[in-house]
Design an enzyme around this catalytic site. Structure first.
Site, mmCIF file in Angstrom:
data_model
loop_
_atom_site.group_PDB
_atom_site.id
_atom_site.type_symbol
_atom_site.label_atom_id
_atom_site.label_comp_id
_atom_site.label_asym_id
_atom_site.label_seq_id
_atom_site.Cartn_x
_atom_site.Cartn_y
_atom_site.Cartn_z
ATOM 1 N N HIS A 1 -1.316 -4.054 -2.915
ATOM 2 C CA HIS A 1 -1.727 -4.713 -4.143
ATOM 3 C C HIS A 1 -1.217 -3.920 -5.341
ATOM 4 O O HIS A 1 -1.194 -2.687 -5.334
ATOM 5 C CB HIS A 1 -3.255 -4.819 -4.208
ATOM 6 C CG HIS A 1 -3.742 -5.806 -5.215
ATOM 7 N ND1 HIS A 1 -4.018 -5.455 -6.518
ATOM 8 C CD2 HIS A 1 -3.976 -7.136 -5.133
ATOM 9 C CE1 HIS A 1 -4.421 -6.520 -7.185
ATOM 10 N NE2 HIS A 1 -4.403 -7.562 -6.365
ATOM 11 N N HIS A 2 -0.791 -4.635 -6.390
ATOM 12 C CA HIS A 2 -0.156 -3.987 -7.532
ATOM 13 C C HIS A 2 -1.103 -3.046 -8.277
ATOM 14 O O HIS A 2 -0.674 -2.120 -8.973
ATOM 15 C CB HIS A 2 0.374 -5.049 -8.505
ATOM 16 C CG HIS A 2 1.592 -4.620 -9.257
ATOM 17 N ND1 HIS A 2 1.746 -3.358 -9.788
ATOM 18 C CD2 HIS A 2 2.733 -5.282 -9.578
ATOM 19 C CE1 HIS A 2 2.907 -3.272 -10.403
ATOM 20 N NE2 HIS A 2 3.528 -4.432 -10.281
ATOM 21 N N SER A 3 -2.419 -3.244 -8.130
ATOM 22 C CA SER A 3 -3.356 -2.353 -8.814
ATOM 23 C C SER A 3 -3.285 -0.934 -8.263
ATOM 24 O O SER A 3 -3.674 0.018 -8.936
ATOM 25 C CB SER A 3 -4.787 -2.880 -8.680
ATOM 26 O OG SER A 3 -5.182 -2.952 -7.320
ATOM 27 N N GLY B 1 -0.622 0.756 -7.692
ATOM 28 C CA GLY B 1 0.497 1.475 -8.280
ATOM 29 C C GLY B 1 1.606 0.517 -8.658
ATOM 30 O O GLY B 1 1.650 -0.618 -8.172
#
Length: 516
Positions: free
Chosen positions: A174-176, A178
């Site tokens: 998930h982009h959260s 990094g």
């Protein structure tokens, strides 16, 4: 060709049983002592950008397909993960909401259950097309949201032979957790040279284009004044255009422009591998940078593809692919993500798991909006000259810092998310270039054939990534099939455009000895 639904029906149900990997000893080593002498898992608050990607409206994931030259030995791979990936706190942490602090979200370390994070489906060894299966498998992954109550990453082990690999690892995060720069860099830092298993890979050095000394050599003060004025002016213009893009400035509705809601639709990922020598030849022959060449190739490929699509959609007679079917004054722009960290070596990236590392993890990114020139010039080298002019201007601007960083700090996460999504929705695609190792490397103890990164969840029907590796370059395309039904043909257009540009450079006598 294998029936996609039948081939994927058992993927999520049948997998090898793995025992949970307890990382409590690692957690305790990183724990802080309470006043009572008890240990508590170390916590880290989410950065503003990570909180942005945690919003339901921005459900964005990074996905990387890594082709391997041998069949995967999962036991050997897990040992490799214990020595590399699992040492980084981000891969052993989940997001926890702290109600005592007004709902603040924090990263808290936890134990890892391999049954959830490492998926090894039982595959049919007699399937008709391994390439089609991997594509369908990754498409199916985009239909399933990640469980954010766990560390938000997965590693899918596909022991299936494709046209360019004997097995494939699909890594999703998930982009959260990094940004693409930190995640791709850390993955590369987890690899080792095949020729020297103890050595980290080396990345090509990026040579900066030096300004010609000329008359400025004797007037450094006036040159500095001019440079500062140009920086301020370009930044002002770019910020105004960004605000206009948020409010009303939309790209032309071309056949590759996605409709509203396209960020939530499934995406198909395809890739094409071409020779890196062709790119180097054009770069050296024209005295350009790598980014100049890749942007020029992208403009040329999109122009070829759109010209064909307009030809196919034409209702009147006489339209052919050899004619210019493009409408005049097409506005087609791409969002380009920039890494705002100071450049670091691969050793620094490998040390990100250590406390006190000078390379910081997280989402440290900004983005700029690049206008693409969609046309069919007589000279293919015009695409490169146009790309250089665009990139040179963007280098003299602080747009990347202003578009996301300042907005996040001044307006807050929710407003920043709304503005960013609206701006991205009014552009056509996402473009990125990632530099890979110069020599062959191993991942999970297995030799790597190719690396194909991408992303999904942003409001684009088309995402284009370039990834270099040894003497090859992989062109990665992610598409909404309802908008771009023929992604393989689009990849071929990029590859053909590179050949046309290379041949044009040779025909015009620009290639000298040692151009590679």
């Amino acid at each position: 060709m294998m029936d996609s639904d039948q081939g994927l029906s058992s993927v999520g149900l049948r997998k090898r049983t793995l025992k949970p990997l307890e990382l409590r000893r690692t957690v305790e080593r990183e724990c802080a002592k309470t006043a009572n002498g008890e240990t508590t898992a170390e916590e880290e608050p989410l950065t503003p950008a990570a909180r942005l990607f945690q919003l339901p409206s921005v459900n964005c994931c990074i996905i990387v397909a890594i082709g391997l030259k041998t069949e995967i030995n999962i036991g050997e791979g897990i040992k490799w993960l214990e020595q590399t990936l699992f040492k980084h706190p981000r891969f052993t942490s989940k997001v926890v909401v702290d109600d005592k602090k007004g709902g603040e979200k924090r990263w808290v370390q936890t134990a890892i259950d391999l049954d959830y994070h490492i998926i090894t489906p039982d595959l049919d060894p007699n399937m008709n097309s391994g390439d089609q299966f991997v594509e369908d498998y990754m498409l199916d992954m985009t239909k399933t949201p990640m469980d954010l109550s766990r560390p938000p990453w997965e590693l899918h082990v596909l022991n299936v032979k494709t046209s360019d690999a004997n097995s494939v690892i699909v890594f999703r995060i998930h982009h959260s957790a990094g940004d693409g720069a930190s995640l791709m860099s850390f993955l590369l830092a987890c690899t080792r040279q095949l020729s020297n298993p103890e050595a980290l890979p080396t990345l090509p050095t990026m040579k900066k284009r030096m300004a010609s000394s000329g008359s400025w050599g004797n007037w450094p003060f006036f040159f500095a004044i001019w440079w500062i004025f140009r920086l301020i002016w370009n930044t002002f213009v770019d910020v105004v255009l960004f605000v206009a893009t948020v409010l009303f400035l939309k790209d032309t509705q071309t056949p590759i422009k996605g409709p509203p809601g396209v960020g939530r639709t499934p995406k198909r990922f395809v890739h094409l591998t071409v020779s890196l020598d062709d790119r180097k030849l054009v770069k050296n022959a024209m005295n350009m940078t790598i980014n100049d060449v890749l942007l020029g190739v992208t403009q040329a490929g999109l122009s070829r593809y759109l010209n064909r699509r307009y030809c196919e959609d034409a209702k009147h007679g006489g339209a052919t692919e050899k004619k210019n079917n493009l409408p005049k004054n097409i506005r087609l722009r791409s969002a380009v993500v920039f890494n705002l960290r100071p450049s670091a070596g691969i050793q620094d990236l490998a040390d990100m798991m250590e406390k006190g590392s000078k390379v910081k993890w997280g989402n440290t990114i900004g983005y700029v909006v690049l206008p693409f020139n969609i046309s069919l010039p007589n000279n293919p080298l015009d695409y490169i000259h146009q790309a250089r002019a665009i990139i040179d201007r963007k280098k003299s601007s602080l747009e990347a810092i202003c578009t996301l960083g300042l907005v996040l700090k001044t307006l807050g996460v929710k407003i920043a998310a709304a503005l960013s999504l609206r701006a991205l929705s009014n552009t056509t695609c996402l473009f990125s270039n990632v530099v890979g190792p110069k020599e062959e490397v191993s991942f999970l103890g297995h030799p790597v054939a190719y690396i194909a990164p991408s992303i999904y969840g942003l409001p684009h029907a088309l995402t284009i990534h370039f990834q270099s590796y040894v003497n090859k370059m992989t062109i990665c395309v992610a598409v909404d099939e309802g908008v771009v039904p023929d992604p393989h043909r689009l990849c071929d257009d990029f590859g053909e455009s590179l050949k046309l540009i290379k041949n044009a450079a040779i025909e015009r006598g620009l290639v000298k000895n040692g151009a590679y």
